[in-house]
Design an enzyme around this catalytic site. Structure first.
Site, short mmCIF file in Angstrom:
data_model
loop_
_atom_site.label_atom_id
_atom_site.label_comp_id
_atom_site.label_asym_id
_atom_site.label_seq_id
_atom_site.Cartn_x
_atom_site.Cartn_y
_atom_site.Cartn_z
N THR A 87 0.87 -1.19 0.00
CA THR A 87 0.00 0.00 0.00
C THR A 87 0.90 1.23 0.00
O THR A 87 1.98 1.19 0.57
CB THR A 87 -0.85 -0.02 1.29
N ARG A 132 -15.03 -5.89 0.37
CA ARG A 132 -14.30 -5.42 1.57
C ARG A 132 -13.50 -4.14 1.29
O ARG A 132 -12.81 -4.03 0.29
CB ARG A 132 -13.35 -6.52 2.02
N GLY A 173 -10.74 -1.50 3.40
CA GLY A 173 -9.94 -1.40 4.62
C GLY A 173 -9.92 0.03 5.14
O GLY A 173 -10.87 0.80 4.95
#
Ligand code: ASP
Length: 312
Positions: free
Chosen positions: A179, A207, A209
């Site tokens: 990331t 999903r 985060g």
């Protein structure tokens, strides 16, 4: 003139020197340095921290080594669903996108959400539709593909588990992590933060985060700090990690380094929140902390500092 600074990250986690070849390490270092230089060049011209974090993040998204934009991890369905956010500490304006599938540079779309819509967070198909309206560059699946991340997904796709792209401890020497994010302070003492990610390998059900969530993976407020986080998103959400650093500065009068240390090395550790974060305050001070083996990172400032690092 304010001291100006920029810090970047390319993910934190189980990054072991023993699992890295010299060649790969060099490629990571080069990738980090070019993003750092791109962001710093913006600050040097006297432009805003917001522009600097956007530019640095775009360079990292374009680099296949990092888990954002090109090179994003695979979802359980074998697709790419990317999240990003950006925030301006000057006026708390913010933009974010979650689960975009075609956008070449998700941070650019997050920026457009901030500047060209009255919303903060757009998700899924709606975000992709907004991208088309805004003439944001799109790419087909093969652009985002990387053989390594594909293999990583094949390894766990039947397991029903999802993992941080950097927590594979196999010593295959070809691991790719990351990331990405950037924080900066410009000559006017304005600060900003941006974060972009492909999320976690084998993630399911749309999903998202912490990365697209303001206050969790990204936060910026001139009064306190600008933060970009990386790590196990679910725990960073529960900890409201980025905003917690800001609160500790605002309510307890702690320095950036002290506040971040409490969140990363105490609060997150207590809930098994593996990862790290980078931050800057309005005086141009920087902090880069992580509670795992390593974090791809770099920091550069008008006082002459210019470094990239990977391990502890
Ligand atoms: N924080 C990201 C997420 O949970 C993953 C990472 O930092 O690598 O989606």
């Amino acid at each position: 003139m304010n001291k100006f600074s920029i810090a970047i990250h390319g993910g934190a986690g189980t990054i072991l020197k023993s699992a890295m070849t010299d060649e790969l390490e060099l490629a990571y270092r080069k990738g980090l340095q070019s993003a750092l230089d791109a962001g710093y060049a913006v600050l040097e011209k006297g432009a805003s921290s917001l522009e600097a974090v956007k530019q640095a993040t775009i360079v990292l998204e374009d680099n296949i080594l990092f888990n954002a934009g090109r090179g994003s991890v695979f979802t359980n369905k074998g697709l790419h669903e990317m999240d990003a956010s950006i925030m301006n500490g000057f006026d708390l304006s913010a933009g974010a996108v979650a689960g975009v599938t075609k956008v070449r540079n998700p941070v650019e779309l997050a920026y457009k959400v901030m500047t060209n819509s009255s919303h903060v967070l757009l998700c899924g198909e709606g975000a992709d539709e907004f991208a088309r309206e805004q003439n944001i560059k799109e790419e087909e699946g093969e652009y985002f593909f990387s053989q390594f991340r594909y293999n990583q997904w094949l390894d766990i796709r039947e397991s029903g588990e999802y993992t941080l792209d950097h927590s594979d401890t196999k010593e295959n020497g070809e691991k790719k992590f990351g990331t990405v994010g950037a924080v900066a302070c410009d000559i006017n003492g304005n600060i900003a933060a941006a974060t972009s990610t492909g999320g976690m390998t084998n993630k399911k059900y749309g999903r998202a985060g912490d990365s697209p969530l303001i206050g969790c993976g990204t936060y910026a407020n001139n009064k306190t700090c600008a933060i970009s986080a990386t790590g196990h998103g679910e725990l960073f959400i529960k900890a409201v990690a980025a905003y917690d650093v800001s609160c500790l500065i605002e309510y307890k009068g702690l320095s950036l380094q002290e506040a971040m240390n409490i969140v990363v090395n105490d609060k997150l550790v207590k809930i098994n929140g593996e990862g790290g974060m980078i931050g800057v305050d309005a005086k141009g001070n920087m902090a880069l902390l992580f509670n795992c083996e390593g974090m791809y990172r770099g920091w550069k400032s008008s006082n002459g500092t210019d470094e990239v690092a990977i391990y502890r």
